[in-house]
Design a protein around this motif. Structure first.
Motif, PDB file in Angstrom:
ATOM      1  N   ASP A 182       0.901  -1.195  -0.015  1.00 26.33           N
ATOM      2  CA  ASP A 182       0.065  -0.072   0.070  1.00 26.33           C
ATOM      3  C   ASP A 182       0.936   1.288   0.175  1.00 26.33           C
ATOM      4  O   ASP A 182       1.522   1.695   0.797  1.00 26.33           O
ATOM      5  N   ASP A 183       0.975   1.801  -1.019  1.00 27.61           N
ATOM      6  CA  ASP A 183       1.899   2.945  -1.153  1.00 27.61           C
ATOM      7  C   ASP A 183       1.176   4.299  -1.303  1.00 27.61           C
ATOM      8  O   ASP A 183       1.668   5.389  -1.306  1.00 27.61           O
ATOM      9  N   THR A 215      -1.392   5.229  -2.866  1.00 25.83           N
ATOM     10  CA  THR A 215      -1.895   5.746  -4.117  1.00 25.83           C
ATOM     11  C   THR A 215      -3.469   5.199  -4.269  1.00 25.83           C
ATOM     12  O   THR A 215      -4.301   5.505  -5.091  1.00 25.83           O
ATOM     13  N   GLY A 216      -3.770   4.305  -3.553  1.00 29.67           N
ATOM     14  CA  GLY A 216      -5.264   3.772  -3.505  1.00 29.67           C
ATOM     15  C   GLY A 216      -5.116   2.486  -4.066  1.00 29.67           C
ATOM     16  O   GLY A 216      -6.163   1.817  -4.305  1.00 29.67           O
ATOM     17  N   ILE A 217      -4.047   2.326  -4.950  1.00 30.79           N
ATOM     18  CA  ILE A 217      -4.044   0.883  -5.566  1.00 30.79           C
ATOM     19  C   ILE A 217      -3.207  -0.167  -5.296  1.00 30.79           C
ATOM     20  O   ILE A 217      -1.996   0.016  -4.930  1.00 30.79           O
ATOM     21  N   THR A 218      -3.601  -1.182  -5.098  1.00 26.61           N
ATOM     22  CA  THR A 218      -2.936  -2.258  -4.394  1.00 26.61           C
ATOM     23  C   THR A 218      -1.630  -2.563  -5.286  1.00 26.61           C
ATOM     24  O   THR A 218      -1.937  -3.146  -6.509  1.00 26.61           O
ATOM     25  N   LYS A 219      -0.608  -2.826  -4.918  1.00 23.36           N
ATOM     26  CA  LYS A 219       0.559  -3.388  -5.705  1.00 23.36           C
ATOM     27  C   LYS A 219       1.326  -4.616  -5.031  1.00 23.36           C
ATOM     28  O   LYS A 219       1.298  -4.828  -4.063  1.00 23.36           O
ATOM     29  N   TYR A 220       1.823  -5.262  -5.730  1.00 27.04           N
ATOM     30  CA  TYR A 220       2.703  -6.591  -5.408  1.00 27.04           C
ATOM     31  C   TYR A 220       4.117  -6.619  -5.963  1.00 27.04           C
ATOM     32  O   TYR A 220       4.731  -6.137  -7.047  1.00 27.04           O
ATOM     33  N   ALA A 221       5.126  -7.130  -5.067  1.00 30.44           N
ATOM     34  CA  ALA A 221       6.273  -7.556  -5.225  1.00 30.44           C
ATOM     35  C   ALA A 221       6.680  -8.664  -4.581  1.00 30.44           C
ATOM     36  O   ALA A 221       6.168  -9.021  -3.901  1.00 30.44           O
ATOM     37  N   LEU A 222       7.724  -9.287  -5.654  1.00 31.60           N
ATOM     38  CA  LEU A 222       8.172 -10.668  -5.106  1.00 31.60           C
ATOM     39  C   LEU A 222       8.849 -10.395  -3.656  1.00 31.60           C
ATOM     40  O   LEU A 222       9.582  -9.389  -3.501  1.00 31.60           O
ATOM     41  N   CYS A 223       8.700 -11.407  -2.879  1.00 36.16           N
ATOM     42  CA  CYS A 223       9.394 -11.324  -1.434  1.00 36.16           C
ATOM     43  C   CYS A 223      11.097 -11.676  -1.874  1.00 36.16           C
ATOM     44  O   CYS A 223      11.124 -12.582  -2.499  1.00 36.16           O
ATOM     45  N   GLU A 224      11.886 -10.983  -1.059  1.00 34.82           N
ATOM     46  CA  GLU A 224      13.255 -11.394  -1.396  1.00 34.82           C
ATOM     47  C   GLU A 224      13.643 -12.206  -0.179  1.00 34.82           C
ATOM     48  O   GLU A 224      12.800 -12.607   0.693  1.00 34.82           O
TER      49      GLU A 224
END
Length: 102
Positions: free
Chosen positions: A67-68, A70-79
């Motif tokens: 949750d950055d 912007t109100g739009i959910t984003k996804y990133a790979l876990c390191e």
């Protein structure tokens, strides 16, 4: 280095072509992506399949939601070392106002 198949199998996720493609897509990104970004990258894929894959990856700690603000959910790979628990894994994601990327 582990292959995509090994990563998925280590998390008890059945290996499918679509799961491998989505993992590869996320691994190649240096920024967090939205579900729409994933849908646009795989236009011919079923939207439900994409959503279920992301949810499976999230449940199995392969990706985490961001949750950055912007109100739009984003996804990133876990390191490596990420445990996807906000209380115990405090790493930051920055949202750039100039390029609008996270």
């Amino acid at each position: 280095m582990e292959t995509i198949e090994q990563v998925l199998e280590s998390k008890n996720i059945r290996v499918t072509a679509m799961r491998m493609l989505i993992y590869k897509f996320l691994a190649e990104k240096e920024i967090a992506v939205t579900l729409s970004d994933i849908e646009n990258a795989f236009e011919k894929a079923d939207r439900t399949t994409l959503y279920r894959t992301i949810k499976t990856f999230e449940e199995k700690d392969i990706v985490h939601q961001i949750d950055d603000g912007t109100g739009i959910t984003k996804y990133a790979l876990c390191e490596e070392g990420c445990n996807c628990d906000i209380k115990n894994d405090l790493h930051l994601h920055f949202h750039c106002n100039n390029c609008n990327e996270t």
